[in-house]
Design an enzyme around this catalytic site. Structure first.
Site, PDB file in Angstrom:
ATOM      1  CG  HIS B 124     -88.400  16.356 -75.173  1.00  0.00           C
ATOM      2  ND1 HIS B 124     -88.268  15.188 -74.907  1.00  0.00           N
ATOM      3  CD2 HIS B 124     -87.558  16.850 -76.132  1.00  0.00           C
ATOM      4  CE1 HIS B 124     -87.195  14.652 -75.915  1.00  0.00           C
ATOM      5  NE2 HIS B 124     -86.949  15.517 -76.514  1.00  0.00           N
ATOM      6  CG  ASP B 201     -87.238  19.088 -69.435  1.00  0.00           C
ATOM      7  OD1 ASP B 201     -85.930  19.265 -69.401  1.00  0.00           O
ATOM      8  OD2 ASP B 201     -87.680  18.593 -70.347  1.00  0.00           O
ATOM      9  CD  GLN B 204     -83.957  22.659 -75.907  1.00  0.00           C
ATOM     10  OE1 GLN B 204     -83.035  23.529 -76.392  1.00  0.00           O
ATOM     11  NE2 GLN B 204     -83.591  21.477 -76.834  1.00  0.00           N
ATOM     12  CE  LYS B 227     -81.467  18.742 -75.408  1.00  0.00           C
ATOM     13  NZ  LYS B 227     -81.568  18.129 -76.737  1.00  0.00           N
ATOM     14  CB  CYS B 365     -88.528  14.318 -78.964  1.00  0.00           C
ATOM     15  SG  CYS B 365     -87.387  13.520 -79.627  1.00  0.00           S
TER      16      CYS B 365
END
Lengths: 149, 407
Positions: B124, B201, B204, B227, B365
Site C-alpha cells: 500500500h 503492516d 488488512q 478496518k 492506494c
C-alpha cells in the site's frame, strides 16, 4: 431495474465510449496537454491545433471510464472549428452545468453535451466528465499538463 | 461453520439495515473500512456520556475513570496481539501514522546514506511513501521484492535481496489490493538470520488472521482500528520494548515528558514517550470494545466464514464472461479484485451502487500493483464477518447487469 442510471449512461455516452471520435495522435498539433486525475487514475493526452485563433483540429488518446471517454469524444466534436474564445466559453458552460446543482441548462447552447448534465447527480464522477475539458482549458492557456483533484 | 449465525451477527450492526437507491444495502467495501457493531458505538457513547475527562493528569474521579478505560484498551490490544507487555503498545492515528513513526524515529536515527529498506511489490502507498521520504532525507535505498502473476511473492528473489546493507524489512501481512497473505513468519526468519529487523503492516490482516507477535517474532506490527470494526482515527504500533526504548520520540508535547525546563526535557517512559498530546481516548476505548466483540465470536470462526464466502465468490465470478481476477494467490484473505473486459471499474462501481452494492473502484492506494497487472484500476469486493452468501449472489447479478448495460 436500473432506469435512473440511464440519466447518466445515455445511448450517446455508450456510442462515444465504444467508438470515440477523434481518438488519434495528432502529429502536427501545436498544443499538447497531459491530463491526469490522480483520484481514479484516468489519463488523457489532448492534441490541439490552433490556427489564427481557431481550434482547427483537436484529438485525444488515453484511458478512462465511459464517462471520461465519452466526454472527451463529444468535446473534440463540438470545439473543432470554434474560436479560442468560443472554446473557453464552452468550457465555462460545461463546468457550470456539471458542478452546479441549480444552473439552468441551455440545451441549444450545449447541443449533444447536454447528455452529460446527468453527471451532476454523481459528485464522485464529475471529475471523469471534466478531465478532457480541463485539458482543453490548459491547452488554451498554453500549458502542457493539468491535474484534477 | 455450523454454529456461525451470520443473521444474528448482522443484527449487531445497525448500519447494515438500510436501503441504497431503493435496494437493500450490500456492503462489500470492508477492506476500506468495516462497519461498527453496537458494542463499539455503545462504548464510545458511554465514554462521552459518563467518563469523558483528560487522562494521566487529573486527580478527579472522571479523569481516573477515563485513564482506566484508556489503559484497559491498551491491555486489550496487548492480549489481542499477544505482546509481552503493555509498554509495547503505542496508540497512534492508524497504520499510516505508525509506519511514519517508525520511518522517522527508527529510520532517521539508525539509517545512513546507502542503507537499504526492503519492501515488496504489493505494498500500500502507506508502506512506500514514508520510505521514499526517508530516501529524500537520508539518501537510503529502497529495494522492492518482486511477485508473480498470481500476486505471490517470489521467495527466492526476496531472500536474495536481503543483503549486508539491508537495515529494515517492511512488508504487508495481507495485500489490500490483491488479498495475498504473505508467509510472514518465514520472511521474519530469513531477515533475522541476517540481523535485519522486520515491520509488518497488518492493516488488512488483523480482521482476518489471528496474530501473535511473539510467535511471529516481528519487531514492529502496525494496524488501524477502523478496518477491525473499531473507530477511525485510532491505530496501533506494536514494537519490541528494547527497540522502542532505544528510539527517540516522534512528536514532542504534553503527556510524553517526565520533566521540562527551558534548558532540557526529560522524556517519559514507554508507551507515553510516543503519545504526545491528548490522544484519541474515545477511539482507543472503541477499539478495545471492537477487539472484545471479535473475541466473543472468535477470529478463527470469522476467518472460516470469510474464506467460504471468498471461495464461493471466486467460483461464481469465473463464470462471468470477460471477467479477470486480479490476485489469485494460493493464500488469500477475503478480497475479490477484478476487471471486466472493456468496462472501466468506475463505471462498474457506479452501476453496482445503483444495485445497492458498495464496492471499491480504483487503484486501492497501490498504484504500483495496478501498473504490474497493466490495469488502471480494479473493482474490489471485500468480505467481513457479517456478509452472506446471498450478498455474493446479489453482487454477481449486479456484475452481470453491468455487462448487460454495457453490451
Amino acid at each position: 431495474m436500473l432506469d435512473n442510471i440511464r440519466d447518466l449512461y445515455q445511448e450517446v455516452v455508450f456510442d462515444h465510449n465504444r467508438n470515440p471520435r477523434n481518438f488519434r495522435v495528432m502529429e502536427n498539433a501545436n498544443r499538447t496537454v497531459e491530463g491526469f486525475n490522480p483520484l481514479c487514475g484516468d489519463k488523457i493526452t489532448l492534441y490541439v491545433k490552433i490556427d489564427d485563433g481557431i481550434v482547427s483540429d483537436v484529438s485525444f488518446q488515453g484511458q478512462g471510464c465511459a464517462i471520461s471517454t465519452a466526454s472527451a469524444s463529444l468535446m473534440t466534436d463540438i470545439v473543432k472549428g470554434k474560436s479560442e474564445a468560443e472554446a473557453e466559453h464552452l468550457f465555462e458552460v460545461f463546468h457550470r452545468i456539471t458542478t452546479s446543482q441549480d444552473a439552468a441548462i441551455n440545451l441549444d447552447e450545449l447541443g449533444k453535451l447536454a447528455v452529460l448534465a446527468g453527471v451532476r447527480a454523481y459528485p464522485a464522477r464529475v471529475k471523469c466528465a471534466t478531465l478532457a475539458w480541463h485539458s482543453l482549458q490548459a491547452a488554451l492557456k498554453n500549458q502542457t499538463s493539468v491535474t484534477t483533484e | 461453520m455450523s454454529n456461525y449465525d451470520v443473521q444474528a451477527l448482522r443484527r449487531d450492526f445497525p448500519l447494515l439495515h438500510q436501503s441504497v437507491h431503493g435496494k437493500p444495502l450490500v456492503y462489500l467495501d470492508n477492506a476500506a473500512t468495516a462497519q461498527k457493531p453496537q458494542a463499539v458505538i455503545d462504548a464510545i457513547e458511554h465514554y462521552y456520556r459518563q467518563d469523558n475527562a483528560n487522562i494521566h493528569r487529573g486527580v478527579h474521579t472522571l479523569s481516573q475513570r477515563a485513564t482506566d478505560a484508556y489503559e484497559n484498551a491498551r491491555a486489550t490490544v496487548r492480549r489481542f496481539l499477544n505482546a509481552a507487555g503493555d509498554k509495547e503498545i503505542i496508540f497512534v492515528r492508524g497504520a499510516t501514522e505508525a509506519i511514519n513513526l517508525v520511518a522517522q524515529s527508527f529510520g532517521r536515527t539508525r539509517l545512513q546514506a546507502g542503507d537499504e529498506v526492503l519492501i515488496t511489490a504489493m505494498e500500500h502507498h502507506a508502506n512506500i511513501v514514508p520510505w521514499q521520504m526517508l530516501r529524500e532525507q537520508l539518501g537510503i535505498v529502497l529495494k522492492v521484492a518482486p511477485m508473480n502473476d498470481a500476486g505471490e511473492l517470489l521467495m527466492d528473489e526476496f531472500a536474495a535481496l536481503i543483503g549486508p546493507r539491508t537495515r529494515l524489512l517492511a512488508v504487508t501481512h495481507m495485500s489490500n489490493a490483491l488479498g495475498t497473505i504473505n508467509p510472514v513468519k518465514r520472511m521474519v526468519d530469513l531477515a533475522h538470520a541476517q540481523g535485519v529487523p522486520v515491520l509488518l503492516d497488518g492493516a488488512q490482516a488483523v480482521p482476518h488472521i489471528p496474530v501473535d507477535v511473539q510467535a511471529l517474532d516481528c519487531d514492529f506490527y502496525v494496524f488501524s482500528g477502523h478496518k477491525l470494526y473499531g473507530p477511525t482515527g485510532i491505530g496501533v504500533l506494536y514494537g519490541k520494548q528494547a527497540l522502542l526504548e532505544s528510539m527517540p520520540p516522534y512528536q514532542g508535547g504534553g503527556d510524553m515528558i517526565r520533566r521540562v525546563t527551558f534548558d532540557k526535557t526529560e522524556y517519559a517512559g514507554l508507551p507515553f514517550k510516543f503519545e504526545a498530546g491528548t490522544p484519541h481516548i474515545a477511539g482507543a476505548i472503541g477499539l478495545g470494545a471492537a477487539i472484545e466483540y471479535i473475541a466473543s465470536i472468535g477470529l478463527t470462526a470469522i476467518a472460516d466464514h470469510e474464506h467460504a464466502l471468498l471461495a464461493y465468490a471466486t467460483e461464481q465470478a469465473l463464470t462471468i464472461p470477460g471477467l479477470r481476477l486480479i490476485g489469485t494467490a494460493a493464500e488469500k484473505g477475503g478480497i475479490l479484485s477484478f476487471v471486466l473486459e472493456r468496462i472501466h471499474p468506475h463505471d462498474v462501481g457506479t452501476i453496482l451502487d445503483h444495485c445497492g452494492i458498495a464496492v471499491r473502484a480504483g487503484h486501492h492506494c497501490a498504484m504500483p500493483v495496478m501498473d504490474f497487472f497493466g490495469v488502471p484500476a480494479t473493482t474490489r469486493a471485500s468480505f467481513a464477518l457479517y456478509n452472506t452468501f446471498e450478498e455474493v449472489d446479489v453482487l454477481m447479478e449486479g456484475i452481470r447487469e453491468v455487462v448487460k448495460v454495457f453490451g
